[in-house]
Design a protein around this motif. Structure first.
Motif, PDB file in Angstrom:
ATOM      1  N   GLN A  19      -4.797  91.268  10.180  1.00  0.00           N
ATOM      2  CA  GLN A  19      -3.875  91.422   8.763  1.00  0.00           C
ATOM      3  C   GLN A  19      -3.711  90.033   8.533  1.00  0.00           C
ATOM      4  OE1 GLN A  19       0.032  93.682   9.524  1.00  0.00           O
ATOM      5  NE2 GLN A  19       0.650  93.438   7.637  1.00  0.00           N
ATOM      6  N   TRP A  20      -3.053  89.446   9.846  1.00  0.00           N
ATOM      7  CA  TRP A  20      -2.633  87.815   8.959  1.00  0.00           C
ATOM      8  C   TRP A  20      -3.596  86.884   8.772  1.00  0.00           C
ATOM      9  CZ3 TRP A  20      -4.300  83.066  10.669  1.00  0.00           C
ATOM     10  CH2 TRP A  20      -3.306  81.932  10.657  1.00  0.00           C
ATOM     11  N   LYS A  21      -4.993  87.071   8.866  1.00  0.00           N
ATOM     12  CA  LYS A  21      -5.926  85.749   8.506  1.00  0.00           C
ATOM     13  C   LYS A  21      -6.134  86.715   7.079  1.00  0.00           C
ATOM     14  CE  LYS A  21      -8.894  85.284  12.047  1.00  0.00           C
ATOM     15  NZ  LYS A  21      -9.754  85.320  13.172  1.00  0.00           N
ATOM     16  N   ARG A  22      -6.081  88.295   6.728  1.00  0.00           N
ATOM     17  CA  ARG A  22      -6.157  88.592   4.966  1.00  0.00           C
ATOM     18  C   ARG A  22      -4.995  88.034   3.854  1.00  0.00           C
ATOM     19  NH1 ARG A  22      -7.248  94.029   6.560  1.00  0.00           N
ATOM     20  NH2 ARG A  22      -4.978  94.319   6.416  1.00  0.00           N
ATOM     21  N   LYS A  23      -3.703  87.863   5.128  1.00  0.00           N
ATOM     22  CA  LYS A  23      -2.797  87.471   4.323  1.00  0.00           C
ATOM     23  C   LYS A  23      -2.955  86.148   3.745  1.00  0.00           C
ATOM     24  CE  LYS A  23       2.201  87.018   4.260  1.00  0.00           C
ATOM     25  NZ  LYS A  23       3.273  87.492   4.985  1.00  0.00           N
ATOM     26  N   LEU A  25      -5.944  84.497   3.711  1.00  0.00           N
ATOM     27  CA  LEU A  25      -7.002  84.357   2.946  1.00  0.00           C
ATOM     28  C   LEU A  25      -6.554  84.274   1.271  1.00  0.00           C
ATOM     29  CD1 LEU A  25     -10.367  84.020   2.443  1.00  0.00           C
ATOM     30  CD2 LEU A  25      -9.866  86.600   2.558  1.00  0.00           C
ATOM     31  N   ARG A  26      -6.022  86.114   1.018  1.00  0.00           N
ATOM     32  CA  ARG A  26      -5.191  85.623   0.050  1.00  0.00           C
ATOM     33  C   ARG A  26      -4.320  84.457  -0.478  1.00  0.00           C
ATOM     34  NH1 ARG A  26      -1.271  89.986   0.437  1.00  0.00           N
ATOM     35  NH2 ARG A  26      -3.836  91.334   1.257  1.00  0.00           N
ATOM     36  N   GLN A  27      -4.131  84.570   0.273  1.00  0.00           N
ATOM     37  CA  GLN A  27      -3.220  83.021  -0.580  1.00  0.00           C
ATOM     38  C   GLN A  27      -3.938  81.742  -0.635  1.00  0.00           C
ATOM     39  OE1 GLN A  27       0.210  82.290  -0.998  1.00  0.00           O
ATOM     40  NE2 GLN A  27       0.291  84.798  -0.576  1.00  0.00           N
ATOM     41  N   ALA A  28      -4.777  81.584   0.093  1.00  0.00           N
ATOM     42  CA  ALA A  28      -5.851  80.895   0.475  1.00  0.00           C
ATOM     43  C   ALA A  28      -6.479  80.544  -1.266  1.00  0.00           C
ATOM     44  CB  ALA A  28      -6.885  80.363   1.237  1.00  0.00           C
ATOM     45  N   GLN A  29      -7.386  81.644  -1.802  1.00  0.00           N
ATOM     46  CA  GLN A  29      -7.704  82.737  -2.882  1.00  0.00           C
ATOM     47  C   GLN A  29      -6.353  82.286  -3.995  1.00  0.00           C
ATOM     48  OE1 GLN A  29      -8.654  86.550  -2.108  1.00  0.00           O
ATOM     49  NE2 GLN A  29     -10.872  85.854  -1.711  1.00  0.00           N
TER      50      GLN A  29
END
Length: 53
Positions: A19-23, A25-29
Motif C-alpha cells: 500500500q505504501w509503495k503504491r501510494k 508510485l502514484r505520487q511519482a507518476q
C-alpha cells in the motif's frame, strides 16, 4: 516493565508495504506528469515563474 509488542503477520506486513509503495508510485507518476506538462508548456493550474528576457 516493558512488554514486547505482538508480531505482525507476513500478510499484514506485505499488505501495508505494498500500500505504501503504491501510494509512492502514484505520487511519482503525478510528479512526472506535471514535469512533462511544465516542460511542454501545457501546464494548466500550475503557477511557476517564467524567465524574464
Amino acid at each position: 516493565m516493558a512488554v514486547p509488542k505482538k508480531r505482525i503477520s507476513k500478510s499484514k506486513k506485505n499488505s501495508r508495504k505494498s500500500q505504501w509503495k503504491r501510494k509512492a508510485l502514484r505520487q511519482a507518476q503525478k510528479a512526472l506528469s506535471l514535469a512533462k506538462a511544465v516542460f511542454s508548456g501545457k501546464a494548466q493550474g500550475f503557477l511557476y515563474p517564467k524567465s524574464i528576457d
